[in-house]
Scaffold this active site. Structure first.
Site, PDB file in Angstrom:
ATOM      1  N   GLN A 203       0.813  -1.214   0.000  1.00 49.61           N
ATOM      2  CA  GLN A 203       0.000   0.000   0.000  1.00 49.61           C
ATOM      3  C   GLN A 203       0.848   1.266   0.000  1.00 49.61           C
ATOM      4  OE1 GLN A 203      -2.653  -0.405   3.370  1.00 49.61           O
ATOM      5  NE2 GLN A 203      -3.556  -2.287   2.583  1.00 49.61           N
ATOM      6  N   HIS A 269      -1.053  -0.071   5.723  1.00 47.69           N
ATOM      7  CA  HIS A 269      -1.611   0.825   6.743  1.00 47.69           C
ATOM      8  C   HIS A 269      -0.695   2.014   7.025  1.00 47.69           C
ATOM      9  CE1 HIS A 269      -4.553  -2.359   8.575  1.00 47.69           C
ATOM     10  NE2 HIS A 269      -4.622  -2.278   7.251  1.00 47.69           N
ATOM     11  N   GLU A 363     -15.212   3.610   9.571  1.00 42.97           N
ATOM     12  CA  GLU A 363     -15.792   4.649  10.416  1.00 42.97           C
ATOM     13  C   GLU A 363     -15.649   6.048   9.838  1.00 42.97           C
ATOM     14  OE1 GLU A 363     -14.680   2.497  14.708  1.00 42.97           O
ATOM     15  OE2 GLU A 363     -13.978   4.530  14.264  1.00 42.97           O
ATOM     16  N   TYR A 373     -10.070   6.842  19.855  1.00 41.59           N
ATOM     17  CA  TYR A 373     -11.104   6.302  18.975  1.00 41.59           C
ATOM     18  C   TYR A 373     -11.198   4.779  19.026  1.00 41.59           C
ATOM     19  CZ  TYR A 373     -11.802  11.056  17.659  1.00 41.59           C
ATOM     20  OH  TYR A 373     -12.094  12.400  17.737  1.00 41.59           O
ATOM     21  N   TYR A 384     -10.084 -10.590   9.275  1.00 44.21           N
ATOM     22  CA  TYR A 384     -10.256 -10.999   7.885  1.00 44.21           C
ATOM     23  C   TYR A 384     -10.529 -12.492   7.748  1.00 44.21           C
ATOM     24  CZ  TYR A 384      -8.619  -6.406   6.377  1.00 44.21           C
ATOM     25  OH  TYR A 384      -8.496  -5.054   6.167  1.00 44.21           O
TER      26      TYR A 384
END
Length: 490
Positions: A203, A269, A363, A373, A384
């Site tokens: 990513q 991430h 979210e 949070y 997963y």
């Protein structure tokens, strides 16, 4: 609703691939419906999987990352090989450092072979989805309250990740491959020299771009990216932010003003959205880097946080943890998984975010000073591989989302609609979906989400959404690498 009932419903909805869900799961779900859903889930993973069963298992467990139509496999560079044996090994044992979980405890070898066959057969039939064909691009799109068409602004990109609008009608576009583009007024892509070195794996790559609030005077911009270094024989990476000056198609005065520590061997991430608030502070999202056990709740680590810095990289004196021993001084909020959407509310000036959950639990939040949070202590998602991550969805001292999705839509990019071009959309929140390949319109009343409308279905993986200074909405799509403008039609 009891925790177990909620978790059963969540597991069932994931298996059955429900296409949408409101911000809460109804407590009126009947026992028989839940039982049938669990039975379907069990059947979908039984050893005697038929084609329908294999497809259901793929959609439930794999499509969040690889697409329901296997589109993420198109033009894939097979780092670990593409044979049946390679795929079997990848699914069974995973590559955790790259964000690929192991499914050895989820599927039997026979079931894994069924998934491999399904994927291989599907890959043979993959064609690049061309939403920009004459059948769709010029066609009038009809939403609940607005007609519009798509204007193709840029093509030929790999993975357009971020957009920023220059004075005079030009645009900067980051490509995850590591290239920074300047799009001229006549819509020609030009490469900007001097972009940072990135680790374009998983990513990672060249990610967001943000202009200084006084860009028209100082030509300063900011780039977030996956920085790379070699250490102990390993290639490590982290989320970093470079400040630079744009001179024509060259960057100068490059300086790294933010670096998330510690560096990690994982390739996912990174988070990496950038946004300036009305006071001129720069907000930076950093994902948990795949280490949710340590990073998000540890104030001594950068990962899993929203950070706030001054435009030169220094720390505001009123940051919440400046005087807390051992805490990262740039931290503004924490307990985040992977924020890939950030936008300034046009009326309140608050910084809104959205973040990826695991399977379920994406979210929408407002980033507030010192707030926790909750990730991974509370979540509306599951692992997963189908196992339960946490039975808690609420806990004292941890924030509840303003809105969440089950199943996950894979949100990326977000923008509030401003101006008068789009009838009855003003104030609504637009969010891209990577997984389901649509543009989500969240109908807003203040900070309350009243409902959702799905626009541009099957357009491709929507990576970024921005309001342009011309009053139009712009959407960056990965497959194929294209940027569109939504043009209202009377």
């Amino acid at each position: 609703m009891k925790k177990t009932s909620y978790l059963y419903t969540l597991l069932a909805s994931a298996i059955l691939g429900f296409s949408s869900c409101n911000s809460t799961i109804s407590s009126s779900t009947s026992t028989s419906a839940t039982t049938n859903a669990i039975a379907a889930a069990t059947q979908a993973t039984a050893p005697e999987l038929d084609l329908a069963g294999v497809k259901a298992a793929y959609i439930s467990y794999c499509s969040g990352c690889h697409g329901e139509e296997l589109e993420a496999f198109a033009d894939r560079k097979w780092k670990h090989g593409s044979t049946d044996e390679d795929l079997f090994k990848a699914i069974k044992h995973g590559y955790p450092d790259e964000g690929m979980p192991a499914f050895a405890e989820t599927f039997s070898d026979e079931q894994l072979n069924g998934l491999v066959a399904y994927i291989q057969q599907g890959i043979k039939g993959i064609k690049a989805y061309d939403f920009g064909s004459e059948k769709t691009a010029e066609a009038v799109q009809q939403s609940e309250e607005q007609k519009f068409r798509l204007d193709t602004v840029a093509t030929g990109l790999d993975v357009p990740w971020g957009m920023a609008f220059l004075p005079g009608g030009e645009m900067l576009i980051t490509d995850r491959s590591g290239i920074l583009y300047r799009l001229s007024k006549d819509r020609k892509l030009q490469t900007v020299e001097g972009a940072p070195k990135v680790l374009a794996q998983g990513q990672g790559g060249l990610l967001d771009v943000e202009l200084h609030p006084d860009f028209a005077k100082n030509n300063i911009l900011y780039l977030s990216y996956s920085a790379v270094k070699e250490e102990g024989g390993q290639t490590l990476s982290s989320t970093a932010v470079m400040r630079a000056k744009l001179n024509g198609n060259k960057l100068s005065e490059q300086k790294v003003i933010f670096e998330a520590l510690p560096y990690s061997k994982t390739r996912h991430h990174y988070g990496s959205r950038l946004e300036f608030d009305k006071d001129g502070y720069l907000y930076i999202s950093v994902g948990d880097r795949g280490n949710h056990d340590e990073n998000p709740q540890d104030l001594a680590r950068h990962a899993g946080k929203v950070h706030r810095i001054k435009d030169d990289g220094s720390i505001p004196s009123d940051n919440p943890f400046v005087n807390k021993q051992g805490a990262v001084a740039s931290t503004f909020s924490y307990g985040h998984r992977n924020i890939q959407g950030m936008a300034l509310h046009p009326q309140t000036g608050q910084v809104w975010t959205h973040e990826h959950g695991p399977r379920g639990g994406d979210e929408v939040n407002i980033a507030e000073k010192a707030k926790n949070y909750g990730w991974p202590v509370i979540s509306y998602g599951i692992n997963y591989n189908g196992t339960v991550l946490t039975e808690l969805t609420k806990k004292e001292g941890m924030e509840q989302p303003l809105h969440y999705w089950v199943p996950s839509i894979g949100p990326s990019g977000m923008a509030f609609v401003t101006g008068s071009r789009y009838k009855n959309w003003e104030g609504d929140l637009m969010v891209g979906s990577l997984r389901f390949q649509f543009l989500s319109r969240l109908k807003m009343d203040g900070t309350k989400v009243l409902g959702e409308e799905k626009l541009l279905k099957n357009i491709g993986r929507v990576r970024d959404v921005k309001m342009g200074p011309d009053g139009y909405l712009y959407v960056a799509v990965e497959t194929p690498g294209t940027i569109y403008r939504l043009v209202p039609v009377e």
